[in-house]
Design a protein around this motif. Structure first.
Motif, PDB file in Angstrom:
ATOM      1  N   ASN A 199      -5.511   5.908   4.630  1.00 55.32           N
ATOM      2  CA  ASN A 199      -5.371   7.105   5.463  1.00 55.32           C
ATOM      3  C   ASN A 199      -6.731   7.756   5.723  1.00 55.32           C
ATOM      4  O   ASN A 199      -6.994   8.259   6.809  1.00 55.32           O
ATOM      5  CB  ASN A 199      -4.429   8.100   4.783  1.00 55.32           C
ATOM      6  N   LYS A 200      -7.592   7.748   4.704  1.00 49.70           N
ATOM      7  CA  LYS A 200      -8.872   8.455   4.792  1.00 49.70           C
ATOM      8  C   LYS A 200      -9.943   7.650   5.514  1.00 49.70           C
ATOM      9  O   LYS A 200     -10.680   8.180   6.339  1.00 49.70           O
ATOM     10  CB  LYS A 200      -9.344   8.818   3.378  1.00 49.70           C
ATOM     11  N   ILE A 201     -10.067   6.347   5.205  1.00 43.40           N
ATOM     12  CA  ILE A 201     -11.209   5.601   5.777  1.00 43.40           C
ATOM     13  C   ILE A 201     -10.789   4.390   6.615  1.00 43.40           C
ATOM     14  O   ILE A 201     -11.627   3.633   7.073  1.00 43.40           O
ATOM     15  CB  ILE A 201     -12.227   5.178   4.682  1.00 43.40           C
ATOM     16  N   GLY A 202      -9.486   4.216   6.789  1.00 42.77           N
ATOM     17  CA  GLY A 202      -9.000   3.126   7.638  1.00 42.77           C
ATOM     18  C   GLY A 202      -8.723   1.854   6.857  1.00 42.77           C
ATOM     19  O   GLY A 202      -9.277   1.637   5.779  1.00 42.77           O
ATOM     20  N   ALA A 203      -7.865   1.027   7.419  1.00 43.18           N
ATOM     21  CA  ALA A 203      -7.401  -0.177   6.722  1.00 43.18           C
ATOM     22  C   ALA A 203      -8.525  -1.187   6.518  1.00 43.18           C
ATOM     23  O   ALA A 203      -8.628  -1.802   5.456  1.00 43.18           O
ATOM     24  CB  ALA A 203      -6.255  -0.816   7.501  1.00 43.18           C
ATOM     25  N   MET A 204      -9.416  -1.312   7.509  1.00 43.68           N
ATOM     26  CA  MET A 204     -10.428  -2.363   7.395  1.00 43.68           C
ATOM     27  C   MET A 204     -11.464  -2.026   6.316  1.00 43.68           C
ATOM     28  O   MET A 204     -11.678  -2.799   5.382  1.00 43.68           O
ATOM     29  CB  MET A 204     -11.115  -2.605   8.736  1.00 43.68           C
ATOM     30  N   ILE A 205     -12.086  -0.871   6.428  1.00 47.13           N
ATOM     31  CA  ILE A 205     -13.109  -0.491   5.430  1.00 47.13           C
ATOM     32  C   ILE A 205     -12.453  -0.278   4.069  1.00 47.13           C
ATOM     33  O   ILE A 205     -12.990  -0.671   3.036  1.00 47.13           O
ATOM     34  CB  ILE A 205     -13.881   0.772   5.881  1.00 47.13           C
ATOM     35  N   GLY A 206     -11.263   0.328   4.070  1.00 50.76           N
ATOM     36  CA  GLY A 206     -10.533   0.547   2.809  1.00 50.76           C
ATOM     37  C   GLY A 206     -10.234  -0.762   2.105  1.00 50.76           C
ATOM     38  O   GLY A 206     -10.355  -0.869   0.878  1.00 50.76           O
ATOM     39  N   GLY A 207      -9.875  -1.756   2.896  1.00 53.33           N
ATOM     40  CA  GLY A 207      -9.563  -3.076   2.336  1.00 53.33           C
ATOM     41  C   GLY A 207     -10.803  -3.775   1.812  1.00 53.33           C
ATOM     42  O   GLY A 207     -10.820  -4.311   0.699  1.00 53.33           O
ATOM     43  N   LEU A 208     -11.878  -3.741   2.597  1.00 54.52           N
ATOM     44  CA  LEU A 208     -13.110  -4.439   2.217  1.00 54.52           C
ATOM     45  C   LEU A 208     -13.794  -3.773   1.026  1.00 54.52           C
ATOM     46  O   LEU A 208     -14.282  -4.439   0.126  1.00 54.52           O
ATOM     47  CB  LEU A 208     -14.086  -4.477   3.412  1.00 54.52           C
ATOM     48  N   THR A 209     -13.838  -2.435   1.035  1.00 55.51           N
ATOM     49  CA  THR A 209     -14.602  -1.721   0.005  1.00 55.51           C
ATOM     50  C   THR A 209     -13.812  -1.457  -1.267  1.00 55.51           C
ATOM     51  O   THR A 209     -14.353  -1.534  -2.362  1.00 55.51           O
ATOM     52  CB  THR A 209     -15.106  -0.365   0.581  1.00 55.51           C
ATOM     53  N   TYR A 210     -12.530  -1.126  -1.106  1.00 53.73           N
ATOM     54  CA  TYR A 210     -11.749  -0.717  -2.281  1.00 53.73           C
ATOM     55  C   TYR A 210     -10.528  -1.597  -2.544  1.00 53.73           C
ATOM     56  O   TYR A 210      -9.736  -1.311  -3.438  1.00 53.73           O
ATOM     57  CB  TYR A 210     -11.288   0.748  -2.134  1.00 53.73           C
ATOM     58  N   GLY A 211     -10.358  -2.627  -1.739  1.00 60.90           N
ATOM     59  CA  GLY A 211      -9.190  -3.499  -1.914  1.00 60.90           C
ATOM     60  C   GLY A 211      -7.881  -2.794  -1.585  1.00 60.90           C
ATOM     61  O   GLY A 211      -6.814  -3.174  -2.079  1.00 60.90           O
ATOM     62  N   ALA A 212      -7.945  -1.743  -0.756  1.00 61.76           N
ATOM     63  CA  ALA A 212      -6.732  -0.984  -0.409  1.00 61.76           C
ATOM     64  C   ALA A 212      -5.946  -1.715   0.675  1.00 61.76           C
ATOM     65  O   ALA A 212      -6.507  -2.106   1.700  1.00 61.76           O
ATOM     66  CB  ALA A 212      -7.114   0.412   0.075  1.00 61.76           C
ATOM     67  N   LYS A 213      -4.668  -1.904   0.439  1.00 64.71           N
ATOM     68  CA  LYS A 213      -3.816  -2.629   1.403  1.00 64.71           C
ATOM     69  C   LYS A 213      -2.483  -1.907   1.585  1.00 64.71           C
ATOM     70  O   LYS A 213      -1.846  -1.517   0.606  1.00 64.71           O
ATOM     71  CB  LYS A 213      -3.543  -4.051   0.902  1.00 64.71           C
ATOM     72  N   ALA A 214      -2.046  -1.785   2.839  1.00 67.96           N
ATOM     73  CA  ALA A 214      -0.761  -1.136   3.135  1.00 67.96           C
ATOM     74  C   ALA A 214       0.388  -1.886   2.461  1.00 67.96           C
ATOM     75  O   ALA A 214       1.311  -1.271   1.909  1.00 67.96           O
ATOM     76  CB  ALA A 214      -0.536  -1.068   4.636  1.00 67.96           C
ATOM     77  N   ALA A 215       0.310  -3.217   2.469  1.00 62.19           N
ATOM     78  CA  ALA A 215       1.386  -4.020   1.858  1.00 62.19           C
ATOM     79  C   ALA A 215       1.491  -3.754   0.362  1.00 62.19           C
ATOM     80  O   ALA A 215       2.595  -3.734  -0.202  1.00 62.19           O
ATOM     81  CB  ALA A 215       1.133  -5.508   2.104  1.00 62.19           C
ATOM     82  N   GLU A 216       0.344  -3.516  -0.291  1.00 63.91           N
ATOM     83  CA  GLU A 216       0.349  -3.201  -1.728  1.00 63.91           C
ATOM     84  C   GLU A 216       0.961  -1.817  -1.976  1.00 63.91           C
ATOM     85  O   GLU A 216       1.722  -1.618  -2.924  1.00 63.91           O
ATOM     86  CB  GLU A 216      -1.083  -3.240  -2.291  1.00 63.91           C
ATOM     87  N   ALA A 217       0.609  -0.864  -1.124  1.00 67.09           N
ATOM     88  CA  ALA A 217       1.184   0.490  -1.239  1.00 67.09           C
ATOM     89  C   ALA A 217       2.703   0.406  -1.148  1.00 67.09           C
ATOM     90  O   ALA A 217       3.433   0.991  -1.967  1.00 67.09           O
ATOM     91  CB  ALA A 217       0.634   1.396  -0.139  1.00 67.09           C
ATOM     92  N   GLU A 218       3.184  -0.334  -0.166  1.00 64.97           N
ATOM     93  CA  GLU A 218       4.635  -0.464   0.043  1.00 64.97           C
ATOM     94  C   GLU A 218       5.302  -1.192  -1.126  1.00 64.97           C
ATOM     95  O   GLU A 218       6.378  -0.802  -1.585  1.00 64.97           O
ATOM     96  CB  GLU A 218       4.905  -1.189   1.367  1.00 64.97           C
ATOM     97  N   LYS A 219       4.647  -2.217  -1.628  1.00 63.13           N
ATOM     98  CA  LYS A 219       5.201  -2.995  -2.746  1.00 63.13           C
ATOM     99  C   LYS A 219       5.336  -2.133  -4.002  1.00 63.13           C
ATOM    100  O   LYS A 219       6.376  -2.121  -4.659  1.00 63.13           O
ATOM    101  CB  LYS A 219       4.285  -4.197  -3.034  1.00 63.13           C
ATOM    102  N   HIS A 220       4.272  -1.379  -4.313  1.00 62.76           N
ATOM    103  CA  HIS A 220       4.294  -0.568  -5.548  1.00 62.76           C
ATOM    104  C   HIS A 220       5.288   0.591  -5.455  1.00 62.76           C
ATOM    105  O   HIS A 220       5.962   0.906  -6.431  1.00 62.76           O
ATOM    106  CB  HIS A 220       2.891  -0.057  -5.877  1.00 62.76           C
ATOM    107  N   ILE A 221       5.397   1.206  -4.286  1.00 61.13           N
ATOM    108  CA  ILE A 221       6.335   2.341  -4.186  1.00 61.13           C
ATOM    109  C   ILE A 221       7.780   1.832  -4.213  1.00 61.13           C
ATOM    110  O   ILE A 221       8.664   2.474  -4.799  1.00 61.13           O
ATOM    111  CB  ILE A 221       6.048   3.252  -2.961  1.00 61.13           C
ATOM    112  N   ARG A 222       8.021   0.660  -3.638  1.00 60.09           N
ATOM    113  CA  ARG A 222       9.369   0.068  -3.720  1.00 60.09           C
ATOM    114  C   ARG A 222       9.736  -0.210  -5.182  1.00 60.09           C
ATOM    115  O   ARG A 222      10.860   0.023  -5.610  1.00 60.09           O
ATOM    116  CB  ARG A 222       9.435  -1.235  -2.918  1.00 60.09           C
ATOM    117  N   GLU A 223       8.772  -0.725  -5.930  1.00 57.42           N
ATOM    118  CA  GLU A 223       9.004  -1.026  -7.350  1.00 57.42           C
ATOM    119  C   GLU A 223       9.308   0.252  -8.133  1.00 57.42           C
ATOM    120  O   GLU A 223      10.208   0.291  -8.970  1.00 57.42           O
ATOM    121  CB  GLU A 223       7.761  -1.727  -7.933  1.00 57.42           C
ATOM    122  N   ALA A 224       8.571   1.326  -7.847  1.00 52.08           N
ATOM    123  CA  ALA A 224       8.796   2.612  -8.537  1.00 52.08           C
ATOM    124  C   ALA A 224      10.202   3.134  -8.266  1.00 52.08           C
ATOM    125  O   ALA A 224      10.903   3.583  -9.186  1.00 52.08           O
ATOM    126  CB  ALA A 224       7.756   3.630  -8.086  1.00 52.08           C
TER     127      ALA A 224
END
Length: 283
Positions: A199-224
């Motif tokens: 949300n803050k820095i975008g999917a591309m930079i977020g993914g490259l720099t911090y390994g942030a992925k929308a699919a991971e967010a969705e997977k973890h919240i579904r598990e919770a």
């Protein structure tokens, strides 16, 4: 210090959340479905005393078990100050309840943002000390991630990223899930980690720099949500994750998640505050 600051009282009726005597142990699995906190009986207290060594309070296992149970009773009943004071008095062994009490109270019952930040910072320090003394305890890591995560949100995600706080949150969450793969609150926090960075820095930079992925967010919240379907916070954060990832597209789905949270029957003061917050979003 938070202990000397004003502690606003729990604003709802807490009668149903007084787990006297054996009621606490009986309700414990449901009360702690989200954070996997083990019930503090004498056997558990003995393990903690041995692990803490010189940092342990000068109590025997029975006395420590009683003190921990009383601290958690205060937390569940909404007496967050008593829970915090009792937890901090026990040093790193009491950090789990102290940090949770300080953090939940700051989230919902402290209006001043500077005071909130101060409390989250203090909570993170308490948890950091617990990580050093009790490195085999799952909630040493989780409370650390929780406190730093709340601190990051208060500070602004962009600032937290610059200061390297996000990396520390991620490390503590990874350590939590390594020790307890079914730790629902850690799954929730990890979902938020991915979603907030995107949300803050975008999917591309977020993914490259911090390994942030929308699919991971969705997977973890579904598990919770799967692990704790009766917990308001899982549904609230599901709604929050949806909005962070794509507010325009997910507005209705987020409202439905808040509605599910508001309809949950609270088991303690924290859940009552969670459910009330969700209801406010729908008003």
């Amino acid at each position: 210090m938070a202990a000397k600051s004003a502690w606003a009282a729990f604003p709802h009726d807490a009668k149903g959340y007084a787990y006297a005597g054996d009621a606490l142990k009986k309700a414990w699995p449901k009360l702690h479905a989200g954070d996997c906190e083990p019930f503090p009986d004498a056997k558990r207290a003995a393990v903690l005393l041995k692990a803490a060594g010189k940092s342990a309070p000068k109590l025997d296992a029975e006395a420590l078990a009683t003190a921990l149970q009383d601290a958690w009773r205060a937390f569940h009943a909404g007496d967050f100050k008593a829970a915090f004071d009792a937890g901090t008095a026990l040093g790193p062994i009491g950090a789990s309840v102290a940090v949770k009490a300080l953090g939940i109270h700051a989230t919902y019952l402290v209006d001043d943002e500077a005071e909130q930040l101060k409390r989250y910072e203090q909570a993170a320090q308490l948890a950091e000390a617990a990580v050093k003394v009790l490195p085999d305890e799952v909630n040493s890591y989780y409370r650390h991630a929780f406190a730093l995560g709340r601190y990051s949100q208060g500070l602004s995600i962009a600032k937290a990223l610059k200061m390297g706080i996000a990396g520390k949150v991620r490390e503590s969450l990874d350590a939590t899930l390594e020790l307890a793969p079914k730790h629902a609150e850690a799954h929730t926090a990890l979902a938020l980690y991915h979603a907030e960075i995107i949300n803050k820095i975008g999917a591309m930079i977020g993914g490259l720099t911090y390994g942030a992925k929308a699919a991971e967010a969705e997977k973890h919240i579904r598990e919770a949500v799967k692990l704790t379907p009766a917990s308001p916070i899982a549904h609230i954060e599901h709604g929050n994750v949806l909005l962070l990832l794509d507010e325009a597209r997910n507005e209705d789905a987020a409202a439905e998640a808040y509605e599910r949270a508001a309809q949950c029957k609270p088991l303690d003061a924290m859940e009552a505050l969670d459910a009330a917050w969700a209801a406010d979003q729908l008003a």
